[in-house]
Structures are given as C-alpha cells and as structure tokens.
Design an enzyme around this catalytic site. Structure first.
Site, short mmCIF file in Angstrom:
data_model
loop_
_atom_site.label_atom_id
_atom_site.label_comp_id
_atom_site.label_asym_id
_atom_site.label_seq_id
_atom_site.Cartn_x
_atom_site.Cartn_y
_atom_site.Cartn_z
N CYS A 1 0.73 -1.35 0.11
CA CYS A 1 -0.09 0.05 -0.02
C CYS A 1 1.10 1.23 -0.04
O CYS A 1 0.36 2.38 -0.43
CB CYS A 1 -0.81 0.00 1.15
SG CYS A 1 -2.02 -1.54 1.43
N ASP B 1 14.30 1.49 10.97
CA ASP B 1 13.75 0.54 11.84
C ASP B 1 12.74 1.42 12.85
O ASP B 1 13.44 1.85 13.92
CB ASP B 1 14.38 -0.39 12.30
CG ASP B 1 13.25 -1.34 13.24
OD1 ASP B 1 12.42 -1.25 13.57
OD2 ASP B 1 14.12 -2.62 13.18
N ASN C 1 7.37 -5.23 17.04
CA ASN C 1 7.44 -4.38 15.80
C ASN C 1 6.18 -3.44 15.77
O ASN C 1 6.56 -2.05 15.53
CB ASN C 1 7.49 -5.26 14.52
CG ASN C 1 7.99 -4.37 13.29
OD1 ASN C 1 8.96 -3.81 13.13
ND2 ASN C 1 6.97 -4.23 12.42
N THR D 1 -7.48 -1.40 10.68
CA THR D 1 -8.08 -2.38 9.92
C THR D 1 -9.38 -2.81 10.43
O THR D 1 -9.74 -2.41 11.69
CB THR D 1 -6.99 -4.00 10.38
OG1 THR D 1 -8.10 -4.92 9.81
CG2 THR D 1 -7.00 -4.31 11.69
N SER E 1 -6.42 -12.33 15.55
CA SER E 1 -5.23 -12.71 15.33
C SER E 1 -4.49 -11.91 16.15
O SER E 1 -4.87 -10.69 16.61
CB SER E 1 -4.80 -12.67 13.91
OG SER E 1 -4.64 -11.49 13.59
N TYR F 1 -1.81 -10.17 14.99
CA TYR F 1 -1.70 -9.19 14.17
C TYR F 1 -2.88 -8.23 14.45
O TYR F 1 -2.72 -6.83 14.61
CB TYR F 1 -1.67 -9.60 12.69
CG TYR F 1 -2.12 -8.30 11.80
CD1 TYR F 1 -1.40 -7.06 11.56
CD2 TYR F 1 -3.50 -8.45 10.96
CE1 TYR F 1 -1.98 -6.15 10.81
CE2 TYR F 1 -3.86 -7.11 10.64
CZ TYR F 1 -3.22 -6.50 10.23
OH TYR F 1 -3.43 -5.09 9.47
N HIS F 2 -4.11 -8.68 14.33
CA HIS F 2 -5.31 -7.67 14.47
C HIS F 2 -5.16 -7.14 15.83
O HIS F 2 -5.55 -5.88 16.19
CB HIS F 2 -6.55 -8.26 14.32
CG HIS F 2 -6.68 -8.54 12.74
ND1 HIS F 2 -6.53 -9.99 12.30
CD2 HIS F 2 -7.13 -7.93 11.78
CE1 HIS F 2 -7.06 -9.80 10.81
NE2 HIS F 2 -7.34 -8.67 10.40
N LYS G 1 -3.42 -3.81 16.19
CA LYS G 1 -4.05 -2.92 15.71
C LYS G 1 -4.83 -2.25 16.60
O LYS G 1 -5.37 -1.23 16.86
CB LYS G 1 -4.83 -3.25 14.23
CG LYS G 1 -4.00 -3.58 13.49
CD LYS G 1 -3.25 -2.33 12.56
CE LYS G 1 -2.42 -2.70 11.47
NZ LYS G 1 -1.71 -1.64 11.05
#
Ligand code: NAD
Ligand code: USQ
Length: 392
Positions: free
Chosen positions: A12, A74, A119, A145, A187, A189-190, A193
């Site tokens: 993106c 980073d 991260n 998200t 998850s 990852y989610h 967010k």
C-alpha cells in the site's frame, strides 16, 4: 505538503508514495525493508518482479521528474534516529503503514507472534513519543484494519466509523456516552491494531496530537495510475498462504487452474477495497485533518463486502476454474454478517472501483502475465491458529 510515508516500500505504501508525489507533495519514504527480508525467510517472491527501492526511486525520477527521498530506518528499534529525522524534516503529515500486516504470519510461531507485537506496538508508540519529544505538529494518518471490530457480533447492524453510542442504566437515570467501538481481534496481528487504537486515544487526549485512523478492509488489485507507468514501478502482489490476501490469491489460482482455496464453508463476510481507492482515501484523509484537541478521527476505509464463497463463485464464473473447500487453518466464525458504515469517504468524493468492473482486467493483465513466476508449493495456507491443526 511535506509527507513522510512510513512503510513506503510496501504494497500500500509504494503506490501511495507515488500518488502523493504525483500530486505535488514532497515525499520521504521511511522503510526498514523488513517485508523483503520476510520474503527471504519464507522463501517467497512477489508474483510481480518488484525492483529494489533504489531502482524504483530512480525510475520515478526518470518518468515523472520528481524526487522521492528514502531513509532506511527501523521504526520499532531506532528511536533516536526517528527523533532526529522528525526534528530535522518537520513534516506536515506522516502516513504510517510500517507494521507486520499478515494475520497468518502473526500466528505462525511464538517467535512470529512476539516479533509482530514488538514491531507494531513499539513502532507506533515510538512514533507518538517522537512526535511529542520533537514538538512536530504533523497530522498522523495510520492504517488500521476492519478486523479491530471483529466479525459478527453486531449481526446486521452497520459497524459505525470507530465510535459507538451506548446507554448505561444508573441509579439516577440513563447515561449516554460515545465510546471507542469494542475491540475483538481475531489474530495477534489484529490485536496489535487494537492496541494502536488505545495509544492514539491516549496521545490525542494527553498531547493533542492529530490522528486519523483508517480502518481498512482487505486490499485487492495491484496497479495504480503511477505504478503502471514503468515496469520498474510495478507494485508488490502477494499470493502465498501467509501474505496473499483472499481475492488476489483467487485471481492467481484461477489463472493457474488451481482450485480456489475456500476456507471452511466460505461463509466469512469481509470488506474490500481496491488499491486505487486506498491511495485516493489517503489523499482525502490528508486533506481533511482533525483539529488539535480532537479525539482520533476514524474512517472505515472499505467499499464493498462479500462472502468468501461468493467471491470464489464470481472468480470461477469469470474464468471457468474450480472451487475447493479446504479445512480452515484459522479460528474464525464459519458464517458472519457484515454491514459497514462508510459514508465519510463517499461524502468526501471517493468514487469506488467495484469488483465487477475491475476483476477481469486484473486477472488478464497481472496474474496471467506473471503466472510463470508462481511457486505452487507456496499456495496452501499452513499457518494454524492453534497448534495441532485446523482452528475451525
Ligand atoms: P506490506 O508488508 O506490504 O508493507 C509494510 C511496509 O512496512 C513494508 O515495506 C515493511 O518493510 C515496512 N515495515 C514494517 N515494519 C517496519 C519497521 N519497524 N520500520 C520500518 N518499516 C517497517 O503491507 P501493506 O499490505 O502495504 O500494509 C500496509 C499497512 O496497511 C499495514 O499497517 C496493514 O496493517 C494495513 N492494511 C493492509 C491491508 C491489506 O490488505 N494489504 C488491509 C488493511 C490494512
Ligand atoms: N481465506 C480463504 N481462502 C484463502 C485465503 C483466505 O477462504 O485462500 C479467508 C480467510 O479464512 C478469511 C478471509 O478469507 O476468512 C480473509 O483473509 P485474508 O487473508 O484475505 O485477510 P486477513 O487475514 O483478514 O488480512 C488482510 C490483510 C490485513 C488487513 C485485513 C483487513 O493481510 O493486513 O488488516 O486484511 S480485514 O480483514 O478487514 O481486517
């Protein structure tokens, strides 16, 4: 406007950087190239042959006459360099794409879970902290998200844009409040967010930072007006079981006559947006910042919702390929409704690319042109939500 695009080498971020540069903004890309290193770790390659960042930037200069600068940094581990960069450049806006964005990768192993949390959460917090320490008043536009809301609990009620009106019974009568929509990540990852959201709520309240959080659906497609100007500008296209998102995966599978991998019943409803609309939404968000002192401004960045099995049917009807229901490696509801409020972007002039108009061109153009680059062994999704196999 001077804009720093964090994660500007990604799927993106790259087309967004080109789009903003094309509009006349001064763009600086910051990226640590971690996504390219994950490709090496997983022994994968983008379907499209993406050029090194230096070649990409030289090609853009050649084609457009415009310069995009690049800083390898980073966000999660180089706070002092980040602070120095912000203090020196004093950008008007920052677009933050720089996170580990695959749900399956985030569930792959304890190491991948810890990397994703470290991260994403540290990166976002470093950024907020550096904005405060540097005194830079940039508008921060973050890519969140739709998955922060979770799927299904609101039934057919539309998911509002970030905030929910609630009424609580108290001994003195009813209390009405607007709260951040409850988080229900599916998850690791989610989950990162949803943690980002809390950090934004705190830093807007405490330090009066201006934040726009874009709750984006699944992005499909590859090319934008700028990435198709030269083959060296081509965008990334992931088709593998970890990073490939469902529609782009189906498009590649169809070209290869590989039966479309529908997880479980395919009754999962998800929200989608074309990459061309992603870059336009970022442009709109940058032009309509919140006021100093406002709570985070939240947009649902989606244009259409589909059930996975209906997507598969659409692709199968267009291409003649087969559909195969495979065991679902994820722990997620087999069937859910999803109605999403997205009036803000539409009212600000977004004119969406719909699946029905863009689909065939995408199959023919990119997926067919690069199908010889596909490694079939990378197609199955093997990352399980619970050890021991299927989470469904
Ligand atoms: P991507 O992995 O292609 O791009 C992310 C970029 O950020 C990569 O180039 C990576 O190298 C960089 N990056 C990651 N961690 C970094 C760090 N610590 N420091 C510096 N750079 C770092 O992902 P994408 O698909 O472009 O997604 C961008 C953002 O949009 C993500 O935050 C993702 O959660 C969000 N999003 C993506 C989708 C989608 O379907 N692709 C949908 C909704 C939201
Ligand atoms: N699915 C299949 N078959 C496949 C791949 C996926 O049936 O071959 C199903 C999954 O089980 C899931 C749905 O399709 O139910 C969506 O999966 P996905 O991999 O396309 O998307 P997801 O994991 O949700 O993540 C992607 C991006 C992420 C972003 C998110 C937006 O990778 O960065 O945040 O979309 S959203 O889903 O709206 O939260």
């Amino acid at each position: 406007m001077k804009v720093i695009v964090l994660g500007g080498d990604g799927f993106c971020g790259w087309p967004t950087s080109l789009h903003l540069s094309d509009l006349g903004d001064e763009v600086i890309i910051v990226d640590n190239l971690s996504r390219r290193f994950i490709d090496i770790e997983l022994e994968l390659e983008s379907l499209t042959p993406i050029a090194p960042i230096g070649t990409r930037l030289a090609a853009w200069k050649e084609v457009s006459g415009k310069t995009i600068r690049y800083v390898r940094l980073d966000l999660a581990n180089e706070y002092d360099r980040l602070l120095a960069l912000l203090s020196e450049e004093r950008p008007d806006a920052i677009v933050h794409f720089a996170e580990q964005r695959s749900a399956p990768y985030s569930m792959k192993s304890p190491k991948a879970k810890r990397y994703t949390v470290g991260n994403n959460v540290s990166g976002t917090h470093n950024l907020l902290c550096a904005l405060v320490e540097s005194g830079v008043k940039a508008h921060l536009v973050h890519l969140g998200t739709m998955g922060v809301y979770g799927y299904g609990w609101s039934g057919s009620a539309p998911i509002p844009e970030g905030y929910l009106e609630v009424q609580v019974d108290t001994p003195d009568g009813q209390l009405k409040r607007e709260i951040l929509h409850p988080a229900n990540p599916g998850s690791v990852y989610h989950m990162t967010k949803t943690l980002d959201q809390l950090m934004f709520a705190f830093y807007t309240k405490n330090d009066r930072i201006r934040v726009t959080d874009l709750h984006q659906g699944i992005v499909w497609g590859t090319q934008t007006a700028q990435t198709q100007m030269d083959v060296r500008l081509i965008n990334r296209f992931d088709y593998d079981g970890d990073y490939g998102t469902v529609l782009n995966r189906f498009l590649v599978q169809a070209v290869l006559n590989y039966p479309l991998t529908v997880h479980g019943t395919g009754g999962q409803t998800r929200a989608f947006i074309h990459i061309r609309d992603t870059v336009r939404c970022i442009e709109i968000a940058l032009k309509t910042p919140p006021e100093v002192g406002d709570k985070p401004k939240i947009f649902n960045q989606v244009t259409e919702s589909y059930k996975v099995r209906d997507l598969a049917k659409l692709v199968a009807e267009t291409t003649g390929c087969e559909v195969k229901n495979v065991p679902n490696p994820r722990l997620e509801a087999d069937e859910n409704d999803l109605v999403v409020e997205n009036k803000q972007f539409l009212s600000l002039g977004l004119n969406p690319t719909t699946l029905s108009e863009g689909l065939l061109a995408e199959v023919q153009d990119i997926a067919r042109r690069y199908s010889s680059r596909v490694d079939l062994s990378k197609i199955p999704a093997t990352s399980a939500w619970r050890s021991g196999g299927s989470g469904a």
